[in-house]
Design a protein around this motif. Structure first.
Motif: not given
Length: 197
Positions: A164-181
């Motif tokens: 509930w505390s995360i605001d994601v606006r249209s056409l914004s980007t976010i990157t995650v990096a890693g692997r399972a877990g």
């Protein structure tokens, strides 16, 4: 070996129309205008090794409009909101005020008869964990803001209420990096030098 996944939030619909649970409306003129305004900035993501999108009409249209030609992934669908599907939060509140209050107070509940928030977060995280891992592989995924919020809660191993505390606006980007877990949130800006994950 590490994987880099960039989520792109689907373009929004007209602000005159309230957001709906499991919104199945197509991308409208306002959304198309949004896509056209940022296409030059997001077009480089089309070079990703793998390109995906959620099955929601807005996500598919956003991915196509950005030139990604994404593959639809059912696991990236919005949370199953049961009998609240297609309603705004206000409409659900008018019909079932106690159920809405219970849901907002306890993210593990699903008074609407659909998927609980932890189940939704787990489903999106499971999709992330099962991506093929090749060192340096880049993935782009266009999805509804709710799906991206779920992915971030999963990556950060945060309590479900964090959703509930995360605001994601249209056409914004976010990157995650890693692997399972083992995922990391990666913030990149104009001054940051992009590196391979």
């Amino acid at each position: 070996m590490a994987l880099r996944v960039t989520f792109v939030a689907a373009a929004g619909s007209s602000s005159a129309l309230a957001e709906r649970f499991e919104d199945a409306r197509p991308l409208d003129r306002a959304g198309w205008n949004e896509v056209q305004q940022v296409a030059h900035e997001l077009l480089p993501l089309a070079a990703a090794d793998l390109r995906y999108c959620s099955p929601a009409p807005r996500s598919r249209a956003t991915g196509d409009g950005l030139g990604y030609a994404p593959l639809v992934q059912l696991a990236l669908r919005d949370c199953d909101m049961g009998r609240w599907r297609g309603l705004t939060l206000g409409e659900a509140m008018a019909r079932e005020p106690q159920a809405v209050d219970a849901w907002l107070a306890d993210p593990c509940s699903a008074p609407y008869g659909g998927e609980s928030l932890p189940d939704f977060i787990g489903r999106v995280g499971g999709w992330l964990d099962t991506r093929p891992v090749e060192d340096g592989c880049r993935v782009v995924a266009v999805a509804e803001p709710s799906v991206i919020r779920a992915a971030l809660v999963y990556v950060l191993k945060a309590p479900p209420a964090t959703y509930w505390s995360i605001d994601v606006r249209s056409l914004s980007t976010i990157t995650v990096a890693g692997r399972a877990g083992r995922w990391n949130l990666r913030l990149e800006g104009a001054g940051a030098q992009p590196t391979r994950a």
